[in-house]
Enzyme design. Sequence first.
Site, mmCIF file in Angstrom:
data_model
loop_
_atom_site.group_PDB
_atom_site.id
_atom_site.type_symbol
_atom_site.label_atom_id
_atom_site.label_comp_id
_atom_site.label_asym_id
_atom_site.label_seq_id
_atom_site.Cartn_x
_atom_site.Cartn_y
_atom_site.Cartn_z
ATOM 1 N N CYS A 187 -5.685 -2.601 2.557
ATOM 2 C CA CYS A 187 -5.688 -2.540 4.015
ATOM 3 C C CYS A 187 -6.890 -3.273 4.588
ATOM 4 C CB CYS A 187 -5.618 -1.087 4.479
ATOM 5 S SG CYS A 187 -5.186 -0.906 6.234
ATOM 6 N N GLU A 227 0.829 -1.201 0.000
ATOM 7 C CA GLU A 227 0.000 0.000 0.000
ATOM 8 C C GLU A 227 0.868 1.257 0.000
ATOM 9 O OE1 GLU A 227 -3.452 2.034 2.891
ATOM 10 O OE2 GLU A 227 -2.318 0.286 3.558
ATOM 11 N N LYS A 265 -9.076 2.681 -3.030
ATOM 12 C CA LYS A 265 -9.643 2.260 -1.754
ATOM 13 C C LYS A 265 -11.009 2.897 -1.531
ATOM 14 C CE LYS A 265 -8.388 1.888 3.158
ATOM 15 N NZ LYS A 265 -7.409 2.328 4.185
#
Length: 525
Positions: free
Chosen positions: A395, A279, A344
């Site tokens: 995540c 990430e 995301k």
Amino acid sequence: MKNLTATRLAPWLLPLLSGIFIGTSYIPFPPWAALFCFVPLWLFWQRQTRLMPVFLGGLLTSFVFTLIGFNWVTYTLHEFAHLPWPLAVVGMLLYALLAHLFVPVAGMLWFWGKSRFGWNDKLSLALMAMITVLCEAYSLTLFDWNFGYSWYGAGTPIFHWAEIIGFKGLSALTLLANLPLYWAWVRRREIRGKLLLASVSVVFALLNFGGLWLKERLPEPDASLNALLVQASIENSEKLAAELGKGFREEIFRRYITLTDQALAAHQDKKIDVALWPETAFPAILGPEFIAQEYPSALREYLHERQLPLITGAYGYNMQQRLPTNSLFVLNKDGELQPAHYSKTILLAFGEYIPGEETFPQIRQWLPETGQFARGKGPRELLTWNGFKIGAQICYESLFPEFSRELAGRGAEFIVNATNDSWYGAWQEPYQHMYMTLARGVEFRIPVLRVTNTGISTVSLASGEILERSPIYRPWSGLYEVRYRKNPEPTFYQRWFWLVPALLWSSLAALLLAGWFSGVRQSDR
């Protein structure tokens, strides 16, 4: 006086004991007390005649197990929020008071119902268990954990039932097992108590044998992928400086390509299908509009020279909203960006957005340092490249089974999860987050490739087997042969996703209805 104080405090040892049982049965601990962890608290609740002790007993239990099982929050408050250690400890104590209010709320709901409707003992206990299960399942928390994950963390074969009922279903089953063990304890001197204990033990053993059978019946993989995972272990201070344009970009970029080159040299006799960086690993903005800039150009040239495809986390930019995105990009072996990328969607509150900001924009003025990111479109499409169908998540999006279910429903052959766990320390959270992420692969029987900045980076197969795990807070790389199935069949859990919630709510309704009829019959006498 001392004897009087001890007498008054003695009953409170029961909710304290439940807190210890729960806290020491969650990852990285083995689930040694998971099947009876609520029994002491339920014994305490049953003895109360007022609402306040029920609430305080539940609060004591949740406070203690949060301190034991989630004390990494202290490190996060120090590292992420930059609080001095004394204030971080105070913040942890406040978190422990508020994080898992589902326990005292469950106790209050049960006590109110018992007082209002006069449930008999057996019905009251059944409702106590069911209300606790549902309050746990629908509790509001930033870290959506449950009791089912501990079985996976311990490698207990019962975790394979997640392909049937999900880890939330396993969590509900674990909590419900506390009910017969409650009766077994209460009647421990009677033959019925011993039979209850034996029955739970036999059922638990059978479920574990059934889990082994579920694993053995999995179809053989018919395809494979060689994936190179690269973990550079970049310090938070360096990442933050690079993000703010205050240096370290060159250092970070060089560290990633150096590690990647070392891995390529170590595995020069093997074909590598793709490299994975974590990430926001790439220290500059990526996207078609930025491909000619310094670092994107350098990355393109590097990949072209090595003929190495790459999936990397990086910041993107949403031109419509004029906001940055936390994204995953695919570049082919010539360093060319592929058309689709993923941004995301489930953002981190107070890290990537401020809750309520869209309704009350003035909140931004009070918290100007808080990140502001555009949301992605969710799991609406896969990253498709070179014939692979890739489910992308970033995540803690991995903590939400409905997110991964959507990816599986769109035909994902495997999931790529890019994470940065550097804010949480090396003690508990990396292990908790890893198992919670890889759990999605068991539920939907597809591999999960997890690449992180500081660890734990690894791969889990559709069988739930976890391959080599990276060290924590050390630069590292690993090459994995990921065997998977093209066009994997949907699991029972994927098809019947709402079955367990429906059964739980139906059971609660049936118990409440039984209590109502019982009350009506008593009033007619």
